[in-house]
Scaffold this active site. Structure first.
Site, short mmCIF file in Angstrom:
data_model
loop_
_atom_site.label_atom_id
_atom_site.label_comp_id
_atom_site.label_asym_id
_atom_site.label_seq_id
_atom_site.Cartn_x
_atom_site.Cartn_y
_atom_site.Cartn_z
N GLU A 109 99.39 57.64 -35.63
CA GLU A 109 99.39 57.66 -34.16
C GLU A 109 100.66 58.31 -33.58
O GLU A 109 101.37 57.72 -32.76
CB GLU A 109 99.20 56.23 -33.63
CG GLU A 109 97.86 55.67 -34.07
CD GLU A 109 97.51 54.32 -33.45
OE1 GLU A 109 98.39 53.69 -32.83
OE2 GLU A 109 96.33 53.91 -33.58
N GLU A 153 90.96 54.23 -38.07
CA GLU A 153 91.06 52.91 -37.45
C GLU A 153 90.02 52.80 -36.34
O GLU A 153 89.86 53.70 -35.54
CB GLU A 153 92.45 52.66 -36.81
CG GLU A 153 93.58 52.39 -37.77
CD GLU A 153 94.87 52.02 -37.04
OE1 GLU A 153 94.79 51.45 -35.92
OE2 GLU A 153 95.95 52.31 -37.57
#
Length: 495
Positions: A172, A283
């Site tokens: 991320e 995810e």
């Protein structure tokens, strides 16, 4: 396990909720893409015996083939540390984890994170375990670490094996919590990492951008193309709480402001952006809150079934976050049901979410066209040889209307079934948290309590009544709010 009686089923039924399927029509291939990878938390947890026991069970019972976790390069793994102002490389702990995974038939989906303190450009940290998320102060030293590490794995496990792994760069990077949040910084890190990996072997798979909320996919592909960099796969993340509600809203409010199939719509967009490259969501979950009570409740099972079935044809991998509550980003908990991400709780007790993946794992690999529509109920028909499964979910977001529904299934061109059974997940079935609450929500469990909760989490097969006449098979089942049912029909072998 069935009761069969003849019945006339009108073609224009006035039943409340009706779905129809013609078993005489060939279906489409249905690969189990959600089993490609599952998430975990922090790399050092994989050295624990209880983590390994739960991982083995998730592989054996749910079919997961890879696992992804953060922090493989963190100081607590000892991968690279400063010893008397000299770099000390130690891959022993990483090897112990990967040795275990390979021994049970799994492989790593290698997230290359976070920054060893020796290489960090600043002291930016995240999580309870103090992961350093800064950029490397020297990209050459970072490249040396990556090439040494990957080269070591090739030497240890063999080139043929490591070519089957996936190397994902960082986690991320579009969020300031995991670095600068700037594209140019991540792209430079990716370039150095990809070149280091390919210097070991050109066929090793490397990809990114590993972003939150589908970010940077088009820009990442363009950057790699313009700079002759490999991008063997695209990875990103999404949660139904992404960008919904207002700053400071609680999770329930965020979910209430979401839309029922938002993850399918986001996956469609990402699929278009990724083009011909494999797309892996590394995810996703019912929410991004690590202390969300809904993670432990039947809501999660209904959400998982609907979301996975809607992702068909859009992704090559769909990694649920996470398989276990043995997890420590905020702190290591002790409460048995604390709203953690896991499919299993700390004691290895299966949550409704676990049972949802168990239902999905039992599905066949040919999905048939199912006709029907309803605001909260969805149904799918999946076949494998002489076994047919009808999967039904009754799902709505928090604060959206939902009621118990009587669902009617009509299957045309159906042989007379030899057996018919049903498995359920709802407030009354496979719901260990409900029993725990009834116990008074104890923070610590004794062995007898654990056994009782394991029993409450079970999802036994029960008899299912069906009707059959003129090669039309009928099923009637009531699905409570946020409930899931899997109806398994076995037919005599075809001639």
């Amino acid at each position: 396990m069935q009761s069969i009686r003849p019945a006339n089923i009108p073609s224009n039924s006035s039943m409340d909720v009706t779905f129809r399927c013609d078993l005489g029509v060939r279906g489409e291939d249905f690969p189990h893409f959600w089993e490609h990878t599952v998430g975990s938390g922090h790399a050092t947890l994989a050295l624990r015996a209880d983590w390994q026991a739960q991982m083995r069970r998730a592989h054996d019972e749910l079919g997961f083939r890879h696992v992804r976790f953060h922090g493989l390069l963190d100081d607590d793994m000892g991968t690279l540390i400063d010893q008397d102002n000299q770099p000390l490389y130690s891959f022993f702990n990483a090897d112990q984890i990967f040795d275990f995974l390979l021994s049970i038939g799994m492989r790593p989906f290698v997230e290359l994170s976070f920054m060893p303190t020796m290489l960090s450009s600043n002291g930016q940290i995240i999580f309870h375990y103090r992961a350093n998320v800064s950029a490397p102060k020297d990209s050459g030293q970072w490249s040396t670490l990556i090439s040494k590490l990957v080269g070591h794995w090739v030497d240890r496990y063999g080139l043929e094996e490591v070519r089957q792994w996936f190397f994902e760069v960082w986690n991320e990077p579009n969020l300031e919590a995991f670095g600068s949040g700037k594209q140019e910084d991540y792209f430079q890190l990716y370039a150095a990492t990809a070149k280091a990996i390919k210097s070991v072997d050109i066929q090793l798979k490397v990809g990114g951008p590993a972003t939150a909320a589908n970010a940077w996919i088009e820009e990442f592909i363009a950057y790699c193309s313009q700079n002759s960099l490999p991008a063997d796969f695209i990875s990103t993340h999404h949660y139904p709480t992404d960008a919904f509600g207002k700053t400071g809203d609680d999770t329930e409010t965020q979910l209430s402001e979401s839309t029922r199939s938002v993850l399918r719509e986001e996956a469609r967009t990402a699929r278009q952006q990724a083009g011909d490259r494999p797309l892996y969501y590394t995810e996703w979950c019912t929410s991004s809150n690590p202390r969300d009570p809904l993670h432990d409740e039947p809501y999660a099972a209904a959400f998982i079934v609907k979301t996975v079935m809607e992702a068909r044809g859009l992704v090559q991998g769909y990694s649920y976050w996470t398989f276990s509550d043995i997890f420590e980003e905020n702190y290591f908990p002790s409460e048995p049901f604390h709203g953690g991400f896991g499919l299993m709780n700390l004691h290895g007790i299966a949550k409704p979410a676990y049972r949802a993946f168990e239902m999905l794992h039992r599905l066949g690999t040919e999905i048939l066209f199912m006709q029907g529509d309803h605001p909260t109920v969805d149904s799918w028909c999946v076949r494998h040889g002489n076994v047919l499964t009808v999967l039904i979910s009754n799902f709505a977001l928090p604060r959206h209307p939902i009621t118990s529904e009587t669902v009617h299934i009509e299957l045309k061109n159906a042989p007379r079934p030899a057996t018919a059974s049903i498995q359920r997940v709802d407030t009354e079935n496979a719901n260990a948290k409900a029993l725990w609450v009834g116990m008074g929500s104890p923070e610590y469990l004794n062995p007898a309590m654990v056994e009782r909760l394991h029993s409450a989490s079970a999802m036994p097969e029960q008899e299912q009544t069906v009707t059959w006449r003129d090669r039309t098979l009928g099923i009637e089942v009531t699905i409570p709010p946020l409930g899931v049912a899997s109806i398994r029909l076995e037919f005599a072998p075809f001639a």
